[in-house]
Scaffold this motif. Structure first.
Motif, PDB file in Angstrom:
ATOM      1  N   UNK A 156       0.829  -1.207   0.000  1.00  0.00           N
ATOM      2  CA  UNK A 156       0.000   0.000   0.000  1.00  0.00           C
ATOM      3  C   UNK A 156       0.864   1.258   0.000  1.00  0.00           C
ATOM      4  N   UNK A 157       1.929   1.246   0.777  1.00  0.00           N
ATOM      5  CA  UNK A 157       2.799   2.414   0.839  1.00  0.00           C
ATOM      6  C   UNK A 157       3.556   2.617  -0.470  1.00  0.00           C
ATOM      7  N   UNK A 158       4.017   1.523  -1.053  1.00  0.00           N
ATOM      8  CA  UNK A 158       4.727   1.622  -2.327  1.00  0.00           C
ATOM      9  C   UNK A 158       3.812   2.192  -3.404  1.00  0.00           C
ATOM     10  N   UNK A 159       2.561   1.706  -3.439  1.00  0.00           N
ATOM     11  CA  UNK A 159       1.627   2.191  -4.450  1.00  0.00           C
ATOM     12  C   UNK A 159       1.292   3.661  -4.233  1.00  0.00           C
ATOM     13  N   UNK A 160       1.170   4.048  -2.982  1.00  0.00           N
ATOM     14  CA  UNK A 160       0.852   5.439  -2.664  1.00  0.00           C
ATOM     15  C   UNK A 160       1.961   6.379  -3.115  1.00  0.00           C
ATOM     16  N   UNK A 161       3.196   5.938  -2.978  1.00  0.00           N
ATOM     17  CA  UNK A 161       4.332   6.798  -3.293  1.00  0.00           C
ATOM     18  C   UNK A 161       4.815   6.653  -4.740  1.00  0.00           C
ATOM     19  N   UNK A 162       4.392   5.586  -5.420  1.00  0.00           N
ATOM     20  CA  UNK A 162       4.877   5.337  -6.778  1.00  0.00           C
ATOM     21  C   UNK A 162       4.029   6.016  -7.846  1.00  0.00           C
ATOM     22  N   UNK A 163       2.893   6.560  -7.455  1.00  0.00           N
ATOM     23  CA  UNK A 163       2.059   7.237  -8.436  1.00  0.00           C
ATOM     24  C   UNK A 163       1.475   6.272  -9.450  1.00  0.00           C
TER      25      UNK A 163
END
Length: 221
Positions: A61-68
């Protein structure tokens, strides 16, 4: 000149699923994550941690939030209606978690996320990772990783002296060996001579709180 440059390689292994809090209604399974690399993107070139499934869910979830718009690899599901044995479910999940991390560490955009590095190269909890990334912890991201890397060898030596217990069916158990300790897991294997132990146990884990069915045993989700 370019021909003399070493190719950057990152190898990650998810293995050795083990039961924590064995015998309790809130028992769960965590997995050993081995990483070895010569990539300059990583602070430590070899690391070993233990993580549970819900921590993988948080990481995605964090990766997706920050990866755009950059797609993040999928995690194995928590299929409530899995057809087969618990051992098969855990092995399929282990394979899925490894495939997830193998894809993540090859993505330059995802590698720029400090949360990923703390997830792979420290034993900080999720709240501690968030505090560290936001500059609210006692250490920087680099300091936290180096501190864990320097303390991990001593932990592994201590682990060698602990007795090995057997679960029903001959499976190894480390629930009494303190693997839930923030100091970290045993990392006695030496790269590249890793082996996927394929050790299964009788419990699973999910991103939600485990259910408490009759008999005090957690359900496989």
């Amino acid at each position: 000149m370019l021909e003399n440059q070493e190719e950057e390689v990152t190898t990650v292994r998810v293995q050795d699923p083990r039961v924590q809090n064995e015998g309790s209604w809130n028992s769960y399974v965590d997995y050993k994550i081995f990483l070895h690399t010569n990539s300059k993107a990583f602070t430590a070139k070899t690391s070993c941690v233990r993580r549970r499934y819900r921590e993988f869910v948080w990481l995605k979830r964090q990766l997706q939030r920050n990866a755009g718009l950059v797609p993040v690899p999928e995690l194995p599901g928590k299929s409530t209606f899995f057809v087969g044995s618990t051992d098969e479910f855990i092995e399929k999940r282990r394979q899925g978690l490894q495939q997830f991390l193998e894809k993540v560490v090859q993505n330059v955009v995802l590698l720029s996320d400090s949360r990923l590095h703390l997830f792979l190269q420290s034993q900080l909890s999720v709240p501690e990772i968030e505090a560290c990334v936001q500059g609210q912890g006692p250490q920087t991201v680099t300091e936290a990783i180096l501190h864990y890397a320097m303390s991990n060898c001593g932990w592994a030596q201590e682990e060698e002296s602990r007795p090995t217990l057997l679960l029903p069916g001959g499976h190894l158990s480390a629930s009494s060996a303190g693997l839930g300790s923030p100091q970290g897991p045993s990392c006695l294997e030496t790269f590249p001579y890793w082996s996927d132990f394929g050790m299964e146990d009788a419990h699973s884990d999910s991103p939600e709180e485990p259910a408490k069915p009759p008999g005090g045993q957690p359900e496989v989700q």
